[in-house]
Write an enzyme that holds these catalytic residues in place. Structure first.
Site, PDB file in Angstrom:
ATOM      1  N   ASP A  53       0.829  -1.199   0.000  1.00 51.63           N
ATOM      2  CA  ASP A  53       0.000   0.000   0.000  1.00 51.63           C
ATOM      3  C   ASP A  53       0.871   1.260   0.000  1.00 51.63           C
ATOM      4  OD1 ASP A  53      -2.593   1.479   0.568  1.00 51.63           O
ATOM      5  OD2 ASP A  53      -1.368   2.089   2.276  1.00 51.63           O
ATOM      6  N   GLU A  56       1.124  -0.437  -5.301  1.00 53.67           N
ATOM      7  CA  GLU A  56       0.127   0.612  -5.473  1.00 53.67           C
ATOM      8  C   GLU A  56       0.881   1.921  -5.711  1.00 53.67           C
ATOM      9  OE1 GLU A  56      -3.704   2.606  -3.205  1.00 53.67           O
ATOM     10  OE2 GLU A  56      -1.778   2.436  -2.209  1.00 53.67           O
TER      11      GLU A  56
END
Length: 678
Positions: free
Chosen positions: A337, A390
């Site tokens: 993330d 990401e």
């Protein structure tokens, strides 16, 4: 360490990078120097990343007792206390070594009946910020008191270790990734927090039946605020106790493997919660233990703390965390993330309008080195591991092998795709949709960069935003989703929902992701309990019964999703690479493209249905429909026969050669897939 003399393959293959070859070399050399240092000190990266086997509670066979160790170099005094000593804060003093590691030994002869599985404990730290009761960074189990709501570490030592025998799952053998993104806590229908056990028993079978082959679990590591969606992590080695025990999470993963499902963890190494009571912030009394000092250690956009990736002990902590979840819980990989926030000191809040943006002073070189090490570690320790970045910036080399000069991720998230769909639905009437722009967005990726395509994830479902289904049909979903109801908003929404998903999976990348419930058009947003909603769980759940109700249209959307996934798997669409563009008919909003022997025809026009519509095909043969968004079994009108046969004919010159064509009934707001039979 010798400087790089040969040209890195990534630069050799990409002329756009050749003007910045020196910067690319420097980036790679930093990684090589770090690997050499690790090799000299630990032998290998895999052996280096063993912090979880040294810190925290560790059994000593020789001395017959337990060690508790914690890295707190700035602390003046540290004590450990808990229910095993009646919570006397300053009775058991820890001792500091030259590296800033504090330790205490608990002889079994003295503590066998007191330090038991489930015992609660904390450390009492005297630092520059005073005396504070804290939770150790390497705690493997943290629980919240129901009455006080305070978090406490828990000594976790089951009588029998979890039995992983027989778990030899290999994620590399499942084929193209079809990811079902899920949040265990909100995966149940009842109002409340779902458990690992409920997910294992109720949700894994749904994922398997739907045809997905990977589960991406959000909010795994402990986090004090439920509404953070797991992104404000407090304890990096402790699975969220809201959902059950570590053993129950392990059982979830083992059962997923038995069903042929890989389990990917949403790993948050971009930042951590700033809370002192629950987290690792200022754990030794300084503001620069795991973070850079001062404002440089604060992520203002997320109100959280940043990691100092250039600090050796922080790198060791994070790399040990990467290995820990693969080793102890048998996760099959990670979705990293917030990579954009990690690799830029401005956290990506700039316009990436030139090549220099990827190499200027805004780039955090330490973070790039860390991510390269993390990818090397994950793949060295588990060769079948999957890593997904990401990153919205498009940092060169993110998904290129490390040996070629890249950072080593297997996939990147195609974040522009959901942004495009939401922008279209919000701002442009569908009769004005530009099909060429649509094609460009869906296929805008480098050939070497494997992309996870998705129409929407959890981001689009959060309160303040809307899912695709809700944006298409909004309040009408509350009144007209029964099959007997006639409503043009619902009809339009159902048609476009299916088309958008089929377009995304067939053109957007080499892997596909769906957030749980979106496959059947879940009608409501996600809103975790908070003061503003009266601490309600009404929207922190999934209403699975809607998709099972034979009187509602949700089932039709779910049925289409299953058929779509089945077709993509059967004909290996994702593995086929870029689709072959055959037709862009802007006037009739019709596009046609192929994957192998499959022909995809999308008519985005809201009303133009055209009999005997001619379109080119890639090869001669008989074309038969195998899937259509307009089939009656998916809630469509079935305006064209699924039993029809369309024979190619010679339509004259095209691209310097005779171009075969077919004729179809090109119905409006319909996507149809044809199979070529020779």
């Amino acid at each position: 360490m010798e400087k790089t003399t040969r040209r890195l393959p990534i630069v050799e293959r990409d002329e756009w990078l050749q003007p910045v070859e020196a910067q690319m070399n420097l980036r790679h050399e930093r990684y090589e120097r770090k690997m050499a240092d690790i090799g000299r000190s630990a032998g290998s990266l895999v052996d280096y990343a063993n912090g979880y086997r040294y810190f925290g509670w560790q059994w000593d066979d020789v001395l017959d007792g337990w060690w508790l160790r914690e890295w707190l170099p700035g602390a003046h005094d540290v004590y450990v206390f808990g229910d095993f000593n009646n919570w006397q804060r300053t009775e058991i003093r820890m001792h500091k070594d030259a590296a800033g590691v504090w330790s205490a030994f608990f002889p079994a002869a003295m503590y066998r009946d007191r330090l038991r599985h489930g015992s609660l404990y904390k450390i009492h730290v005297h630092g520059d910020n005073g005396w504070l009761d804290r939770i150790p960074a390497y705690a493997r189990r943290v629980v919240q008191d129901d009455e006080t709501k305070n978090y406490t570490a828990q000594f976790w030592n089951p009588a029998e270790p979890f039995d992983w025998r027989g778990d030899a799952f290999d994620a590399s053998k499942i084929g193209s990734l079809l990811i079902y993104e899920a949040h265990v806590g909100m995966a149940q229908e009842r109002e409340g927090v779902g458990t690992y056990r409920e997910f294992t028993e109720k949700i894994l079978p749904i994922i398997k039946k739907d045809g997905y082959n990977a589960v991406q679990l959000m909010a795994v590591a402990e986090h004090p605020y439920y509404g953070s969606f797991g992104y404000h992590v407090s304890s990096f080695f402790a699975p969220s106790s809201r959902c059950g025990t570590p053993e129950e999470l392990k059982e979830l993963i083992r059962r997923a493997h038995e069903l042929g499902l890989a389990v990917i963890m949403d790993l948050v190494h971009a930042h951590y919660v700033k809370n002192l009571n629950e987290g690792i912030n200022s754990l030794d009394g300084t503001d620069h233990l795991y973070s850079p000092p001062g404002d440089a250690g604060y992520q203002q956009y997320w109100d959280s703390k940043l990691f100092d990736y250039g600090k050796e002990e922080v790198q060791h902590f994070l790399l040990s965390n990467v290995k820990y979840w693969l080793d102890e819980f048998h996760f099959d990989g990670y979705r990293f993330d917030g990579v954009t926030s990690m690799i830029y000191r401005h956290h990506g809040y700039v316009t990436f309008d030139s090549r220099d943006r990827f190499f200027d002073e805004g780039v955090n070189g330490d973070a790039l080195t860390y991510l390269t090490l993390a990818n090397r570690l994950a793949h060295d320790f588990r060769p079948s591991a999957v890593t997904i970045a990401e990153d919205v910036s498009g940092m060169p080399g993110m998904c290129i092998p490390i040996a070629d000069g890249g950072i080593g991720f297997d996939y990147r998230l195609g974040m522009a795709i959901p942004d495009f769909w939401i922008k279209q639905l919000k701002e442009v009437p569908d009769e004005q949709w530009d099909i060429r722009e649509m094609w460009s967005v869906m296929t805008d990726r480098l050939p070497e960069v494997k992309t996870v395509a998705y129409a929407e994830s959890h981001d689009q479902a959060l309160v303040g935003d809307k899912t695709i289904a809700f944006r298409l049909m909004d309040k009408e979903m509350y009144f007209h989703m029964d099959r007997a109801s006639e409503n043009i908003v619902i009809d339009r929404g159902m048609a476009l929902h299916k088309m958008i998903r089929l377009m995304t999976i067939s053109t957007g990348g080499q892997a596909y992701l769906n957030f749980m419930g979106n496959e059947f058009g879940h009608p409501e947003w996600i809103d975790f309990p908070r003061e503003g909603n009266g601490w309600s769980y009404a929207h922190a759940r999934r209403q699975w019964s809607l998709a099972k109700n034979g009187f509602l249209r949700y089932a039709w959307l779910g049925d289409f999703d299953r058929a779509m996934i089945r077709l993509v798997k059967k004909y290996k669409v994702l593995a086929d690479g870029y689709p072959w563009n055959l037709l862009m008919d802007e006037r009739n909003k019709t596009m046609a493209f192929s994957h192998g022997d499959l022909l995809f025809v999308f008519n985005w026009h809201p009303s133009a249905s055209i009999p005997d519509y001619e379109l080119p095909v890639q090869a001669p043969g008989k074309y038969v429909p195998v899937l259509s968004t307009d089939e009656s079994r998916f809630g469509g009108q079935e305006r064209q026969s699924m039993a029809a046969e369309h024979f190619s004919f010679d339509a004259g010159e095209g691209d310097g050669q005779r171009q075969p064509h077919i004729r179809i009934y090109n119905t409006s707001r319909t996507a149809t897939v044809y199979l070529r039979k020779k």
